[in-house]
Design a protein around this motif. Sequence first.
Motif: not given
Length: 235
Positions: A182-193
């Motif tokens: 089980r992992v954390t998925i960090s979706a990065i868009a510009g300065g947002l996560s």
Amino acid sequence: MHFIKDISVSTRMSIVFTLFLVSFCGVAQPNLHELIQEQTKDYVLNTLINDADADTQVSVRQLDARITVPKCAQAFEFESPNYDPRLSNISVKVSCPHLNWFTFVNASVVTIQKVVVSADTLSPGALLTSQNIALADVSKNSLRGSAFRSVEEISGARLKRRVRPGTVINASMLCFVCKGDRVTISAIAGGLSIQVYGIAEQDGTLGDTIAVRNISSDKRIVATVASTDRVTINI
């Protein structure tokens, strides 16, 4: 009798002077064979190896005494066009260009590097910690694959196969994220996560791209392994 005594004294003085002259000339004249050995060692260490992080030991084979080495007014030049850092034996060409003279000198290189090894017998799935891995001095020429230089670098990773004590740990043996984790998925868009949870569908080490299933949407995505419990994607 006096005449014989004077000849004896004169002879002794002559012998002493001759020995002094030979000794003096021996000091004054450089040993060119030894000079080439020393300069070859410096060339291998500072030009070919040039690794401040490694403990390198260079042994230069003694030049054949039958080889006549000239005095090179412009200094000797050194090159090793076929140098291969994976090999422990190096052939160095030593030349004096303005005299059109050259010879070859052989050097043996042993480079010691501190890398992470197993401290115990470890089974597949074993979690690596400072208790079961350690740093050890290993010959760089004996290393196969990528090795790690600090315990902290791989703490938290798990083994994919059984290893014995003293085994050098390399990337192919590990998964920082293992299939089913089980992992954390960090979706990065510009300065947002944005963070959501997922399940890894493949093994991966740091920097690998693996397939991960988003638990919320049940969609399969491709993400990059960032740590032992996190992957990232760019959107």
